[in-house]
Design an enzyme around this catalytic site. Structure first.
Site, short mmCIF file in Angstrom:
data_model
loop_
_atom_site.label_atom_id
_atom_site.label_comp_id
_atom_site.label_asym_id
_atom_site.label_seq_id
_atom_site.Cartn_x
_atom_site.Cartn_y
_atom_site.Cartn_z
N ASP A 179 70.64 -6.40 57.49
CA ASP A 179 71.33 -5.21 58.11
C ASP A 179 70.61 -5.04 59.54
O ASP A 179 69.76 -5.52 60.05
CB ASP A 179 70.41 -3.94 57.31
CG ASP A 179 71.24 -2.75 57.49
OD1 ASP A 179 72.56 -2.89 57.70
OD2 ASP A 179 70.67 -1.61 57.15
N HIS A 218 70.51 7.53 60.55
CA HIS A 218 69.40 6.97 59.71
C HIS A 218 68.20 7.74 59.57
O HIS A 218 67.90 8.62 60.19
CB HIS A 218 68.96 5.64 60.39
CG HIS A 218 70.04 4.56 60.35
ND1 HIS A 218 70.51 4.27 61.64
CD2 HIS A 218 70.67 4.02 59.38
CE1 HIS A 218 71.40 3.31 61.52
NE2 HIS A 218 71.60 3.30 60.09
#
Length: 290
Positions: free
Chosen positions: A82, A180
């Site tokens: 990621d 996030h």
């Protein structure tokens, strides 16, 4: 079953209008309990690691453990790197056996993002490795990538269409208002933007910042075309909270088997709730081996 490319997994999820959760794992034991949760619900799943976790555990070690776990639980499993900005780390992950990688060049101008994404595609595509790229800027903190709230930018549908046409990237993570980490307020998700992007690109979309987004909002994102839903912070928090509560309640109980079992149980329940949320429970079928 071994590790599978996430491309056919996500294409099928998109067609069937369900999601697949990509769980960030940070330790070898977390690989096993994520797959155990998925196996109990008969759900495909994606394991993903940050660059920091790769540097901590080693790409080859992660692949060996993930392969062993996927073969044990016999669940369609992808392994994804990621938010990587370093081409050399991406090469290392692919050579080790990762089945999906993300090149995150979203902080650069459009043309440079295209150039870097095409460079990774040239390496990964012939090997059957999925590539994910990002357009716009998702706010918050992911490993060592920090995007301040005022710097977050939502993706433009026409740019998404052109980007996919120029790069051939099989999965796209457009910034649509999520962030996030855990939100301070309610997430500002632009559902109309998701719908417009899905209308002009035919590849599965990726929802970053899936932790703490209300279930109904995630389901709506999935219905609009978000096939991959990333979850990290809530999983870490559930695991760590269980350990903290163990020592608050039983400060003299120092056997790791006791507190780690509690942590595993808490994290597994969190993982199961996310799998149910995206609608992938019971979706394990032979098509993933094609």
């Amino acid at each position: 079953m071994g590790l599978l490319s996430t491309t056919p997994m996500l294409q099928k999820a998109k067609r069937d209008k369900h999601g697949i959760v990509a769980f960030n794992v940070h330790s070898f034991d977390s690989i096993f309990w994520v797959l155990e949760a998925a196996a109990e619900l008969k759900s495909p799943v994606i394991l993903q690691t940050t660059v920091g976790t790769v540097k901590s555990l080693g790409a080859e070690n992660i692949v060996k453990v993930a392969k062993a776990a996927s073969e044990h639980y016999q669940i369609p499993t992808g392994l994804h790197l990621d938010h990587c900005t370093d081409y050399e780390v991406i090469k290392t992950a692919i050579r080790a056996g990762y089945t999906s990688v993300m090149i995150d060049a979203s902080m650069h101008p459009f043309d440079e993002n295209v150039r870097q994404t095409k460079e990774v595609m040239d390496l990964a595509d012939s090997l059957g490795v999925n590539v994910e790229a990002e357009l716009g800027k998702v706010g918050g903190v992911e490993d060592d990538i920090v995007v301040a709230e005022e710097d977050a930018q939502k993706a433009v549908p026409k740019d998404c269409q052109r980007f996919v046409e120029l790069t051939g990237v099989p999965t796209l993570a457009p910034a649509i208002g999520t962030a996030h980490g855990i939100y301070k307020g309610d997430p500002d998700i632009d559902f109309d933007r998701i719908e417009k992007i899905a209308q002009v690109v035919d590849v599965p979309l990726v929802l970053h910042g899936g932790s703490a987004v209300p279930d109904q909002d995630v389901r709506r994102c999935v219905a609009e075309g978000m096939a991959k839903v990333n979850v990290s912070t809530e999983l870490k928090n559930a695991y760590s909270k269980a350990i903290r509560e163990h020592f608050e309640q039983e400060p003299d109980s120092l056997d790791p088997r006791a507190y780690l079992q509690k942590a595993k149980d808490a994290a597994k329940e969190m993982a199961k709730s996310k799998i149910r949320m995206v609608g992938s429970e019971g979706k394990v079928v032979p098509v993933f081996s094609e």
